[in-house]
Design an enzyme around this catalytic site. Structure first.
Site, PDB file in Angstrom:
ATOM      1  N   VAL A  52       0.876  -1.417   0.113  1.00 29.54           N
ATOM      2  CA  VAL A  52       0.013   0.034  -0.115  1.00 29.54           C
ATOM      3  C   VAL A  52       0.794   1.254  -0.148  1.00 29.54           C
ATOM      4  O   VAL A  52       0.176   2.391  -0.010  1.00 29.54           O
ATOM      5  CB  VAL A  52      -0.916   0.003   1.281  1.00 29.54           C
ATOM      6  CG1 VAL A  52      -2.251  -1.073   1.043  1.00 29.54           C
ATOM      7  CG2 VAL A  52      -0.083  -0.059   2.539  1.00 29.54           C
ATOM      8  N   TYR A  53       2.195   1.048  -0.014  1.00 30.64           N
ATOM      9  CA  TYR A  53       2.907   2.402   0.008  1.00 30.64           C
ATOM     10  C   TYR A  53       2.943   2.947  -1.421  1.00 30.64           C
ATOM     11  O   TYR A  53       3.382   2.386  -2.269  1.00 30.64           O
ATOM     12  CB  TYR A  53       4.297   2.138   0.605  1.00 30.64           C
ATOM     13  CG  TYR A  53       4.614   1.750   1.875  1.00 30.64           C
ATOM     14  CD1 TYR A  53       3.521   1.589   2.858  1.00 30.64           C
ATOM     15  CD2 TYR A  53       5.795   1.127   2.194  1.00 30.64           C
ATOM     16  CE1 TYR A  53       4.080   1.391   4.043  1.00 30.64           C
ATOM     17  CE2 TYR A  53       6.184   0.593   3.493  1.00 30.64           C
ATOM     18  CZ  TYR A  53       5.154   0.675   4.400  1.00 30.64           C
ATOM     19  OH  TYR A  53       5.504   0.618   5.866  1.00 30.64           O
ATOM     20  N   ALA A  54       2.288   4.221  -1.272  1.00 29.23           N
ATOM     21  CA  ALA A  54       2.253   4.947  -2.614  1.00 29.23           C
ATOM     22  C   ALA A  54       1.225   3.876  -3.491  1.00 29.23           C
ATOM     23  O   ALA A  54       1.556   3.946  -4.845  1.00 29.23           O
ATOM     24  CB  ALA A  54       3.492   5.092  -3.503  1.00 29.23           C
TER      25      ALA A  54
END
Length: 328
Positions: A52-54
């Site tokens: 889910v990072y970026a």
């Protein structure tokens, strides 16, 4: 950089990890390249990311740099799955979602396996044994070498780790748990850390610098331009650690740093790195210069009297039935 075993496993990782939370979103490819190269040249191996990072951009950017810039074999890649952009359900740790997310992570990273795969958070809507079965499938299929969890409270971690240990022929022991831990946030010492140490799970502290507050940049109400505290999007993330109690801890760290002729960042990072049960704090940095300062902590060992003073000024209030309550 010295290496440590991740929990009670044979996997060894650098005792500082590189975080990629801001990659793609705030950190472009050129800066990310410099960060990864600086980390690798210092002997760092553990690189932490999440699907889910970026919105997957951090994994994709890391994948672009693997091989050409840094040999894949020199890195221990750790990623996470289970957080979902759904306002009605923040976490989905069902077997179907997790395994599909892992396959998507591998594609973005451009690798056939990750070294450590972690469930991002506890999902109350999914039976725990279903979640853990997904970890077993990932390891047995070769898509992950080791598995762990993240943001599990004490009883959740103990239940998960014990479940895995109960059937050693068919289940794989948890290798790690990733939790926030710093001089400003010592909550894991209440139950999580004792459970992790007892069950052989290595702790990977996130936000070891108290969301940047322990660097001293916010002392006396300062909000430096470009800092999280000055950002409309991230100011609320920093705010919980800007109260009077936190200020006293930051002052103590600054005094210790002055006495040792080092920076507050180095003192705060050395403190958490050397706590019992810790394997590797995960460090995020915007520039290679900031990262180099963090990596220089490898040469710093806090004197015992300074460590005790920091322990005292930051000591959390423990009450029954937490650990060591017998003095009540």
């Amino acid at each position: 950089m010295d290496l440590r075993h991740l929990g009670r496993t044979g996997l060894r990782v650098s005792r500082l990890g590189l975080g990629t939370l801001t990659w793609t979103r705030d950190t472009g490819e050129n800066d990310a390249s410099e960060l990864l190269k600086t980390f690798w040249e210092a002997g760092g191996t553990l690189v932490d990311t999440a699907d889910v990072y970026a919105d997957g951009g951090a994994e994709y950017l890391l994948g672009r740099l693997i091989g050409g810039l840094v040999p894949r074999a020199d890195l221990v890649i750790a990623t996470k799955a289970g957080s979902v952009p759904d306002p009605d359900r923040r976490f989905d740790s069902s077997r179907g979602h997790l395994l599909a997310a892992l396959d998507a992570s591998l594609e973005r990273l451009g690798v056939d396996h990750v070294d450590v795969w972690q469930v991002h958070a506890f999902d109350t809507a999914t039976p725990l044994e279903e979640t853990l079965r997904a970890l077993d499938i990932a390891v047995s299929s070769g898509r992950a070498r080791y598995a762990g969890v993240s943001n599990f409270c004490g009883w959740q971690l103990a239940k998960a780790a014990t479940w895995q240990l109960a059937a050693p022929d068919t289940r794989f022991p948890l290798a790690s748990t990733q939790m926030e831990y710093s001089l400003l946030q010592r909550g894991v010492e209440r139950e999580v850390l004792p459970a992790a140490r007892d069950l052989g799970v290595g702790l990977l502290p996130s936000s070891p610098l108290g969301r940047g507050v322990l660097t001293g940049k916010y002392r006396r109400g300062a909000r430096p331009a470009g800092s999280r505290g000055a950002s409309d999007q991230l100011a609320a993330f920093v705010a919980p650690y800007l109260d009077e109690a936190a200020g006293r801890i930051v002052d103590a760290v600054t005094i210790a740093a002055d006495g040792l002729a080092v920076t507050p960042l180095q003192v705060a990072l050395a403190w958490v790195r050397d706590r019992p049960g810790v394997t590797a704090p995960i460090v995020g940095a915007r520039t290679a210069r900031q990262l180099a300062e963090a990596l220089s902590v490898e040469a710093l060992n806090l004197p015992e009297e300074i460590r005790r003073a920091l322990d005292d000024v930051s000591a959390p209030l423990h009450r029954y039935p937490d650990q060591d309550w017998s003095s009540l």
